[in-house]
Motif scaffolding. Structure first.
Motif, mmCIF file in Angstrom:
data_model
loop_
_atom_site.group_PDB
_atom_site.id
_atom_site.type_symbol
_atom_site.label_atom_id
_atom_site.label_comp_id
_atom_site.label_asym_id
_atom_site.label_seq_id
_atom_site.Cartn_x
_atom_site.Cartn_y
_atom_site.Cartn_z
ATOM 1 N N ILE A 88 10.042 -23.453 7.546
ATOM 2 C CA ILE A 88 9.176 -22.648 6.686
ATOM 3 C C ILE A 88 9.058 -23.310 5.316
ATOM 4 N N ARG A 89 10.158 -23.803 4.801
ATOM 5 C CA ARG A 89 10.127 -24.511 3.517
ATOM 6 C C ARG A 89 9.235 -25.757 3.627
ATOM 7 N N GLU A 90 9.310 -26.451 4.751
ATOM 8 C CA GLU A 90 8.466 -27.637 4.950
ATOM 9 C C GLU A 90 6.988 -27.257 4.951
ATOM 10 N N ILE A 91 6.654 -26.155 5.588
ATOM 11 C CA ILE A 91 5.260 -25.678 5.590
ATOM 12 C C ILE A 91 4.812 -25.396 4.161
ATOM 13 N N PHE A 92 5.669 -24.751 3.394
ATOM 14 C CA PHE A 92 5.304 -24.427 2.019
ATOM 15 C C PHE A 92 5.282 -25.660 1.117
ATOM 16 N N GLN A 93 6.057 -26.669 1.443
ATOM 17 C CA GLN A 93 5.938 -27.932 0.707
ATOM 18 C C GLN A 93 4.547 -28.519 0.915
ATOM 19 N N ILE A 94 4.042 -28.413 2.135
ATOM 20 C CA ILE A 94 2.678 -28.883 2.422
ATOM 21 C C ILE A 94 1.662 -28.053 1.637
ATOM 22 N N LEU A 95 1.837 -26.736 1.604
ATOM 23 C CA LEU A 95 0.909 -25.887 0.858
ATOM 24 C C LEU A 95 0.927 -26.200 -0.633
ATOM 25 N N VAL A 96 2.106 -26.431 -1.172
ATOM 26 C CA VAL A 96 2.209 -26.794 -2.595
ATOM 27 C C VAL A 96 1.513 -28.125 -2.838
ATOM 28 N N ARG A 97 1.752 -29.081 -1.962
ATOM 29 C CA ARG A 97 1.108 -30.395 -2.105
ATOM 30 C C ARG A 97 -0.417 -30.262 -2.014
ATOM 31 N N MET A 98 -0.900 -29.466 -1.064
ATOM 32 C CA MET A 98 -2.342 -29.219 -0.948
ATOM 33 C C MET A 98 -2.893 -28.636 -2.244
ATOM 34 N N SER A 99 -2.166 -27.699 -2.809
ATOM 35 C CA SER A 99 -2.600 -27.041 -4.042
ATOM 36 C C SER A 99 -2.655 -28.025 -5.202
ATOM 37 N N GLU A 100 -1.626 -28.814 -5.336
ATOM 38 C CA GLU A 100 -1.588 -29.787 -6.432
ATOM 39 C C GLU A 100 -2.675 -30.845 -6.271
ATOM 40 N N GLU A 101 -2.870 -31.318 -5.064
ATOM 41 C CA GLU A 101 -3.911 -32.321 -4.818
ATOM 42 C C GLU A 101 -5.295 -31.738 -5.087
ATOM 43 N N PHE A 102 -5.515 -30.492 -4.682
ATOM 44 C CA PHE A 102 -6.784 -29.839 -4.958
ATOM 45 C C PHE A 102 -7.021 -29.742 -6.463
ATOM 46 N N GLN A 103 -5.983 -29.325 -7.187
ATOM 47 C CA GLN A 103 -6.125 -29.179 -8.638
ATOM 48 C C GLN A 103 -6.421 -30.525 -9.308
#
Length: 92
Positions: free
Chosen positions: A69-84
């Motif tokens: 679950i933490r790995e999934i959220f690491q991906i979501l955080v990375r997606m968010s930062e890359e989008f920003q």
């Protein structure tokens, strides 16, 4: 329940997860605007860590293995930062 019925149920949940990710990314766009307005950097490590810690705690509370679950959220955080970052480059 039949295997086909169970798979259909999984497909529904998968679509719901994707829809929630899309909603999350709309919020990320607003966050990008607000960070730019306030002169904040895209990457704020303590905020990313807070997201990961919440995911870990919530997964544990629900009886799930917190590591994937933490790995999934690491991906979501990375997606968010890359989008920003892309949003900022586009709006410069």
């Amino acid at each position: 329940m039949s295997l086909d019925t169970l798979r259909s149920s999984i497909e529904e949940k998968d679509r719901a997860i994707i829809a929630l990710i899309a909603e999350r990314m709309k919020i990320v766009q607003e966050i990008a605007r607000e960070k730019e307005r306030q002169g904040l950097p895209v990457r704020i490590p303590y905020q990313a860590n807070a997201v990961l810690d919440r995911a870990t705690t919530e997964s544990h509370n629900l009886g799930l293995d917190p590591i994937p679950i933490r790995e999934i959220f690491q991906i979501l955080v990375r997606m968010s930062e890359e989008f920003q970052e892309q949003w900022r480059e586009k709006n410069e």
